[in-house]
Design a protein around this motif. Structure first.
Motif, PDB file in Angstrom:
ATOM      1  N   LEU A 119      -1.903  -9.264   1.964  1.00 38.22           N
ATOM      2  CA  LEU A 119      -1.534  -8.707   0.790  1.00 38.22           C
ATOM      3  C   LEU A 119      -1.325  -6.902   0.898  1.00 38.22           C
ATOM      4  CD1 LEU A 119      -3.529 -10.779  -1.618  1.00 38.22           C
ATOM      5  CD2 LEU A 119      -1.099 -10.517  -1.659  1.00 38.22           C
ATOM      6  N   ALA A 120      -2.196  -6.512   1.431  1.00 37.64           N
ATOM      7  CA  ALA A 120      -2.207  -4.992   1.623  1.00 37.64           C
ATOM      8  C   ALA A 120      -1.230  -4.454   2.371  1.00 37.64           C
ATOM      9  CB  ALA A 120      -3.439  -4.567   2.403  1.00 37.64           C
ATOM     10  N   GLN A 157       1.691  -6.507   2.486  1.00 41.92           N
ATOM     11  CA  GLN A 157       3.046  -6.400   1.633  1.00 41.92           C
ATOM     12  C   GLN A 157       3.083  -5.156   0.675  1.00 41.92           C
ATOM     13  OE1 GLN A 157       1.807 -10.598   0.562  1.00 41.92           O
ATOM     14  NE2 GLN A 157       4.184 -10.950   0.743  1.00 41.92           N
ATOM     15  N   ILE A 158       2.083  -4.612   0.275  1.00 39.58           N
ATOM     16  CA  ILE A 158       1.999  -3.576  -0.682  1.00 39.58           C
ATOM     17  C   ILE A 158       2.603  -2.285   0.104  1.00 39.58           C
ATOM     18  CG2 ILE A 158       0.687  -1.736  -1.799  1.00 39.58           C
ATOM     19  CD1 ILE A 158      -1.234  -3.964  -2.744  1.00 39.58           C
ATOM     20  N   LEU A 199       6.405  -2.305   0.014  1.00 37.55           N
ATOM     21  CA  LEU A 199       6.907  -2.252  -1.227  1.00 37.55           C
ATOM     22  C   LEU A 199       7.572  -0.907  -1.109  1.00 37.55           C
ATOM     23  CD1 LEU A 199       4.558  -3.357  -3.871  1.00 37.55           C
ATOM     24  CD2 LEU A 199       6.529  -4.454  -3.112  1.00 37.55           C
ATOM     25  N   GLU A 201       5.857   2.684  -1.861  1.00 40.09           N
ATOM     26  CA  GLU A 201       4.469   2.760  -1.612  1.00 40.09           C
ATOM     27  C   GLU A 201       4.268   2.650   0.068  1.00 40.09           C
ATOM     28  OE1 GLU A 201       1.556   2.047  -3.182  1.00 40.09           O
ATOM     29  OE2 GLU A 201       2.490   2.330  -4.979  1.00 40.09           O
TER      30      GLU A 201
END
Lengths: 355, 355
Positions: A29-30, A32-33, A36, A39
């Protein structure tokens, strides 16, 4: 192996399997962030501060808050490293309190880069050779580190965070008898933190300020017959020099505060501080006028430090820390009014206040 | 904040809540095991090795195996610290490869205690001032550390584990031109690991062996005009001494192997090694006879090192590492037969083989 032991071990095994899955899900998840749009910053100090605050306030034990904070700091450190290995410059050599501050804030999955001076820490971050820098800014007993304050005024870097580190000083020497000591080496900050103890126990001994506590130990080792050094117990162990007295700092709560500097404006975390430098116009009541906008907007000041300005004799700049983030309405309002009464205002940065 | 970012962050928050609960459940279980009758040992090396093996073999990523190993090492370190803070002695000063080996094996929630010599590491553990010691035993390029082998023979301590650490050597100096260097300081081991490079690049330069690589750097800094040191890049950064050449070790896979020593017989982990010292009777074919019990029982030997015995001229003892735990039937059978043919056999310990 007893049945009971086996039962507990099986339960730990199931937990470890879950931990493994969750750690990898978290890292994914980190990551994928990180991909973004917009980001592209690996470290979000406000977000990390919120996570640590939340973990500590929800912690029911038995692990102490300190272990929880350290473990989550390491978990975030490894998740970050999957994207980019952060490089953090600090005042070396390794083994100093500054390195402890880096590890406390960033965990161990970063590259830490020792510098020979506070100036070099700033230059290293400004030139892009490190993502962040960690510099000491004040000690609870001895006060401000002047060089850091001067560089903050000149530098385009922002303050992105703070680290509080308890500091305990020790006297160390190959000499076994206090009365044989003629000379004590240490950094001037450390000498200052132990004045009461030195006045009481070594009243007639020469106090020699040197560049670092590590340097002090090396000098004490060279001049074995009549010299001692003041430094941390950790440093004493590193150099195998015996401790003559422990925790000789004048205040047992002796703490050094470090600032994290970088090229980043940190968003609000909900529990922040803002650091400013200002100068007062040269007229009666000017400093009093500086404080009025804060009181009027209900903003608490946590620090006010004056320092000679380089611009003229008997002129001063003021370093001020206030509670809250510069984007919070009451802080923003106070800043607007401050700019009207001060001759000069520079916002050094807003950042999460440490627990 | 975009919807997508919020979605990912919410998911991380849920994961962190689960991680928090699981970490505390794990610590509570570890604590209950500590209070079981007969389980008064804080560290079970075989159990920790099994957990790490299991986590790595089940790891599907994205976190690399190295991150998983480090994070679980830290988690176990903090769970252990809830019961007792382990004290680990090592060959100091801090910042040496030995300290890295301690952190790699035990995590950061231990007290590490630097010693000035390998002898002091053994004494510190023997006298109960530390729970474990970490000592270098051999380097892949330069071979055995004689002093460690000699002390293993005499000491009542057991080998409880091994740590493999990749070691990269660098040349460092204030001198910027190789041709100006007249002298290179380093530990004899490090000088030995860089022979080919030194013969090629600094053929006529004096090589001065000193007590530690840290000492070498200090000497090179003192004699700035014509001296260099060989040590790790990390140590160079610590002392702010510029690197002239990196990775100058003769073999890029250069690795130092450390042993963990303590007062503990480690149970089988499923993937173990056993270390022995033996001496052969003084007759023809004696060494060949020593190897027969191993071959007969299908036990692999991973190391054989001969070393002069202190007992007489031209007598030798042999340090042997074999695969498997001394409690495994085929290893036990080989040991019984070895004792029949050898003049002397001492089992130094069985312990988990590192990955």
């Amino acid at each position: 192996m007893s049945d009971e032991l086996k039962k507990y071990r099986d339960q730990i095994d199931w937990i470890d399997e879950d931990l493994l899955k969750l750690l990898n899900q978290r890292a994914a998840l980190a990551s994928q962030i990180g991909h973004l749009k917009g980001e592209n910053t690996v470290l979000r100090p406000e977000r990390e501060a919120q996570i640590l605050q939340c973990m500590v306030s929800n912690n029911l034990g038995p692990l102490p808050n300190q272990s929880i904070t350290q473990l989550f700091t390491e978990i975030m450190s490894h998740c970050r490293a999957l994207e980019t290995q952060l490089c953090v410059a600090y005042l070396g050599p390794s083994g100093t309190f500054s390195q402890e501050a880096v590890e406390k804030r960033f965990g161990h999955a970063v590259l830490s880069k020792p510098c020979v001076s506070i100036d070099e820490v700033f230059q290293t971050v400004e030139s892009g050779k490190a993502h962040y820098g960690v510099v000491p800014v004040e000690n609870s007993t001895e006060g401000a580190i002047g060089r850091t304050l001067d560089l903050l005024l000149q530098s385009p870097l922002k303050v992105c965070g703070e680290v509080m580190l308890p500091v305990h000083q020790c006297l160390m020497s190959r000499v076994t008898d206090l009365s044989a000591i003629k000379r004590v080496f240490s950094h001037s900050q450390s000498l200052g933190q132990c004045q009461v103890w030195l006045n009481t126990n070594l009243p007639n001994v020469e106090r020699v300020p040197v560049g670092s506590n590590t340097k002090a130990i090396l000098l004490a080792l060279e001049q074995q017959e009549d010299s001692a050094a003041i430094a941390s117990a950790k440093a004493a162990k590193s150099y195998g020099i015996p401790l003559l007295a422990e925790n000789i700092e004048d205040d047992a709560r002796n703490t050094t505060r470090f600032l994290v500097i970088g090229n980043q404006e940190v968003a609000p975390s909900g529990k922040d501080k803002t650091s400013l430098v200002l100068s007062a116009p040269n007229r009666p009541g000017a400093v009093y006028d500086l404080l009025a906008p804060l009181a009027k907007n209900d903003v608490s000041m946590t620090k006010l430090e004056s320092r000679p300005a380089r611009s003229g004799v008997w002129e001063y700049v003021f370093y001020m820390d206030i509670e809250g983030h510069q984007h919070e309405p009451k802080v923003a309002a106070a800043l607007v009014e401050l700019k009207q009464v001060a001759a000069f205002v520079k916002t050094l940065g807003s950042y999460p206040a440490t627990l």
